[in-house]
Design a protein around this motif. Structure first.
Motif, PDB file in Angstrom:
ATOM      1  N   LEU A 148      49.440   4.050 -44.514  1.00 35.70           N
ATOM      2  CA  LEU A 148      48.432   4.599 -43.600  1.00 35.70           C
ATOM      3  C   LEU A 148      47.085   4.097 -44.083  1.00 35.70           C
ATOM      4  CD1 LEU A 148      49.714   8.283 -43.426  1.00 35.70           C
ATOM      5  CD2 LEU A 148      50.017   6.503 -41.693  1.00 35.70           C
ATOM      6  N   LEU A 149      46.372   3.382 -43.228  1.00 40.43           N
ATOM      7  CA  LEU A 149      45.092   2.800 -43.637  1.00 40.43           C
ATOM      8  C   LEU A 149      43.889   3.624 -43.202  1.00 40.43           C
ATOM      9  CD1 LEU A 149      45.968  -0.926 -42.969  1.00 40.43           C
ATOM     10  CD2 LEU A 149      45.874   0.253 -45.160  1.00 40.43           C
ATOM     11  N   GLY A 150      44.061   4.462 -42.208  1.00 37.81           N
ATOM     12  CA  GLY A 150      42.994   5.359 -41.810  1.00 37.81           C
ATOM     13  C   GLY A 150      41.920   4.739 -40.941  1.00 37.81           C
ATOM     14  N   ALA A 151      41.529   3.524 -41.244  1.00 42.02           N
ATOM     15  CA  ALA A 151      40.452   2.887 -40.477  1.00 42.02           C
ATOM     16  C   ALA A 151      40.766   1.408 -40.326  1.00 42.02           C
ATOM     17  CB  ALA A 151      39.114   3.067 -41.181  1.00 42.02           C
ATOM     18  N   GLY A 152      40.207   0.829 -39.280  1.00 40.96           N
ATOM     19  CA  GLY A 152      40.367  -0.597 -39.034  1.00 40.96           C
ATOM     20  C   GLY A 152      40.727  -0.856 -37.584  1.00 40.96           C
ATOM     21  N   LYS A 153      40.718  -2.124 -37.225  1.00 45.76           N
ATOM     22  CA  LYS A 153      41.069  -2.504 -35.854  1.00 45.76           C
ATOM     23  C   LYS A 153      42.524  -2.157 -35.600  1.00 45.76           C
ATOM     24  CE  LYS A 153      37.845  -6.343 -35.631  1.00 45.76           C
ATOM     25  NZ  LYS A 153      37.713  -7.806 -35.598  1.00 45.76           N
ATOM     26  N   ARG A 154      42.738  -1.532 -34.474  1.00 43.79           N
ATOM     27  CA  ARG A 154      44.088  -1.130 -34.089  1.00 43.79           C
ATOM     28  C   ARG A 154      44.637  -2.068 -33.019  1.00 43.79           C
ATOM     29  NH1 ARG A 154      42.488   2.910 -36.863  1.00 43.79           N
ATOM     30  NH2 ARG A 154      43.759   4.649 -37.499  1.00 43.79           N
ATOM     31  N   LEU A 155      45.950  -2.107 -32.949  1.00 41.68           N
ATOM     32  CA  LEU A 155      46.596  -3.000 -31.987  1.00 41.68           C
ATOM     33  C   LEU A 155      46.365  -2.545 -30.556  1.00 41.68           C
ATOM     34  CD1 LEU A 155      48.373  -5.342 -31.177  1.00 41.68           C
ATOM     35  CD2 LEU A 155      50.377  -3.941 -31.713  1.00 41.68           C
ATOM     36  N   PHE A 156      46.450  -1.260 -30.300  1.00 43.49           N
ATOM     37  CA  PHE A 156      46.356  -0.784 -28.921  1.00 43.49           C
ATOM     38  C   PHE A 156      45.020  -0.106 -28.677  1.00 43.49           C
ATOM     39  CE2 PHE A 156      50.834  -0.932 -30.063  1.00 43.49           C
ATOM     40  CZ  PHE A 156      51.276  -1.841 -29.111  1.00 43.49           C
ATOM     41  N   SER A 157      44.484  -0.338 -27.492  1.00 47.25           N
ATOM     42  CA  SER A 157      43.187   0.236 -27.135  1.00 47.25           C
ATOM     43  C   SER A 157      43.353   1.694 -26.720  1.00 47.25           C
ATOM     44  CB  SER A 157      42.550  -0.564 -25.992  1.00 47.25           C
ATOM     45  OG  SER A 157      43.146  -0.228 -24.751  1.00 47.25           O
ATOM     46  N   GLU A 158      42.239   2.331 -26.492  1.00 47.32           N
ATOM     47  CA  GLU A 158      42.258   3.702 -25.987  1.00 47.32           C
ATOM     48  C   GLU A 158      41.916   3.739 -24.509  1.00 47.32           C
ATOM     49  OE1 GLU A 158      40.159   6.488 -28.455  1.00 47.32           O
ATOM     50  OE2 GLU A 158      40.959   5.585 -30.276  1.00 47.32           O
ATOM     51  N   THR A 159      42.066   2.602 -23.847  1.00 49.80           N
ATOM     52  CA  THR A 159      41.812   2.525 -22.417  1.00 49.80           C
ATOM     53  C   THR A 159      42.742   3.469 -21.673  1.00 49.80           C
ATOM     54  OG1 THR A 159      41.138   0.219 -22.608  1.00 49.80           O
ATOM     55  CG2 THR A 159      41.812   0.964 -20.421  1.00 49.80           C
ATOM     56  N   ASP A 160      42.198   4.197 -20.724  1.00 50.17           N
ATOM     57  CA  ASP A 160      43.005   5.105 -19.910  1.00 50.17           C
ATOM     58  C   ASP A 160      43.743   4.264 -18.873  1.00 50.17           C
ATOM     59  OD1 ASP A 160      44.110   7.197 -18.551  1.00 50.17           O
ATOM     60  OD2 ASP A 160      42.234   7.954 -17.718  1.00 50.17           O
ATOM     61  N   ARG A 161      45.028   4.049 -19.138  1.00 50.24           N
ATOM     62  CA  ARG A 161      45.833   3.248 -18.223  1.00 50.24           C
ATOM     63  C   ARG A 161      47.197   3.885 -18.077  1.00 50.24           C
ATOM     64  NH1 ARG A 161      48.811  -1.149 -21.249  1.00 50.24           N
ATOM     65  NH2 ARG A 161      48.946  -2.058 -19.186  1.00 50.24           N
ATOM     66  N   ASP A 162      47.941   3.414 -17.102  1.00 55.71           N
ATOM     67  CA  ASP A 162      49.277   3.950 -16.875  1.00 55.71           C
ATOM     68  C   ASP A 162      50.188   3.685 -18.065  1.00 55.71           C
ATOM     69  OD1 ASP A 162      48.583   4.872 -14.368  1.00 55.71           O
ATOM     70  OD2 ASP A 162      49.327   3.092 -13.327  1.00 55.71           O
ATOM     71  N   LYS A 163      51.197   4.514 -18.171  1.00 53.91           N
ATOM     72  CA  LYS A 163      52.190   4.394 -19.229  1.00 53.91           C
ATOM     73  C   LYS A 163      52.876   3.028 -19.141  1.00 53.91           C
ATOM     74  CE  LYS A 163      55.801   6.748 -18.377  1.00 53.91           C
ATOM     75  NZ  LYS A 163      56.712   7.859 -18.162  1.00 53.91           N
ATOM     76  N   THR A 164      53.147   2.427 -20.306  1.00 54.98           N
ATOM     77  CA  THR A 164      53.899   1.181 -20.392  1.00 54.98           C
ATOM     78  C   THR A 164      55.170   1.472 -21.173  1.00 54.98           C
ATOM     79  OG1 THR A 164      51.873  -0.145 -20.436  1.00 54.98           O
ATOM     80  CG2 THR A 164      53.879  -1.194 -21.251  1.00 54.98           C
ATOM     81  N   MET A 165      56.297   1.238 -20.553  1.00 59.80           N
ATOM     82  CA  MET A 165      57.575   1.456 -21.221  1.00 59.80           C
ATOM     83  C   MET A 165      57.958   0.183 -21.979  1.00 59.80           C
ATOM     84  SD  MET A 165      58.423   4.556 -20.638  1.00 59.80           S
ATOM     85  CE  MET A 165      60.067   4.493 -21.314  1.00 59.80           C
ATOM     86  N   LEU A 166      58.521   0.392 -23.164  1.00 57.67           N
ATOM     87  CA  LEU A 166      58.980  -0.702 -24.004  1.00 57.67           C
ATOM     88  C   LEU A 166      60.472  -0.516 -24.279  1.00 57.67           C
ATOM     89  CD1 LEU A 166      56.064  -0.642 -26.609  1.00 57.67           C
ATOM     90  CD2 LEU A 166      56.262  -2.110 -24.601  1.00 57.67           C
ATOM     91  N   ARG A 167      61.181  -1.633 -24.385  1.00 62.82           N
ATOM     92  CA  ARG A 167      62.603  -1.614 -24.720  1.00 62.82           C
ATOM     93  C   ARG A 167      62.788  -2.264 -26.083  1.00 62.82           C
ATOM     94  NH1 ARG A 167      64.371  -4.943 -21.077  1.00 62.82           N
ATOM     95  NH2 ARG A 167      64.430  -3.355 -19.484  1.00 62.82           N
ATOM     96  N   LEU A 168      63.369  -1.537 -27.029  1.00 65.06           N
ATOM     97  CA  LEU A 168      63.651  -2.071 -28.355  1.00 65.06           C
ATOM     98  C   LEU A 168      64.840  -3.020 -28.233  1.00 65.06           C
ATOM     99  CD1 LEU A 168      62.938  -1.870 -31.410  1.00 65.06           C
ATOM    100  CD2 LEU A 168      64.722  -0.114 -31.561  1.00 65.06           C
ATOM    101  N   VAL A 169      64.619  -4.307 -28.559  1.00 67.58           N
ATOM    102  CA  VAL A 169      65.687  -5.304 -28.436  1.00 67.58           C
ATOM    103  C   VAL A 169      66.186  -5.798 -29.788  1.00 67.58           C
ATOM    104  CG1 VAL A 169      65.031  -6.035 -26.116  1.00 67.58           C
ATOM    105  CG2 VAL A 169      64.047  -7.207 -28.094  1.00 67.58           C
TER     106      VAL A 169
END
Length: 187
Positions: A148-169
């Motif tokens: 856990l790093l606590g701070a830094g650039k994150r991969l995902f934004s906090e933009t309010d957008r529709d849910k995106t479903m992901l499939r673990l392959v």
């Protein structure tokens, strides 16, 4: 349509900044400083190089990689393939590691519509967030580190957008605590 793959070293709390020791982050080098090296946990990186046909980078990552990657024998395939940099400020490419400069996400969408194989995005946190927000990402290759790093650039934004479903392959866990997660965006 070409597949766009975002590949990242990521902490449990979503930070992708400074995994290799880049300056400016208090925990720079977090992927190797306190985590035992296990070559098996990095096999994803070797398979990516075999399947990728082009690299897409943000300006900051491109400027960090251009002086280094061309000298690295382990990146021979990456050094031989076409590279693209998304930037509105970059005036030209680095002659040590030539690239085509794209000025917008529309240019990235047009690149995806061309013939060819997968395009990989390495690092480039700001670009990765913008690509996800524009629904241009097809797959994520994540090596999740037990920190856990606590701070830094994150991969995902906090933009309010529709849910995106992901499939673990594909997934794996390694003795050093690293987890591989390969996720496809469900459309």
């Amino acid at each position: 349509m070409r597949q766009l793959i975002v590949t990242e070293f990521i902490s449990i709390d979503g930070v992708v900044e400074a995994p290799g020791g880049e300056r400016g982050h208090r925990s720079a080098g977090w992927t190797f400083k306190d985590i035992e090296f296990d070559p098996d946990s990095y096999e994803l990186k070797a398979s990516e190089q075999e399947e990728t046909t082009a690299l897409l980078l943000g300006r900051t990552s491109y400027e960090a990689f251009a002086p280094v990657w061309p000298t690295m024998a382990e990146f021979a395939e990456y050094n031989a393939m076409p590279r693209y940099v998304v930037s509105t400020t970059l005036e030209g490419d680095d002659p040590r590691w030539p690239a085509t400069v794209l000025r917008s996400l529309d240019d990235v969408a047009a690149l995806k519509r061309t013939e060819g194989g997968p395009i990989a995005v390495h690092g480039s946190a700001s670009l990765a967030r913008s690509l996800a927000d524009a629904d241009l990402v097809d797959r994520y290759h994540l090596l999740v580190f037990p920190v856990l790093l606590g701070a830094g650039k994150r991969l995902f934004s906090e933009t309010d957008r529709d849910k995106t479903m992901l499939r673990l392959v594909d997934s794996a866990s390694y003795p050093n605590g690293i987890q591989k997660q390969v996720l496809e965006v469900v459309r």
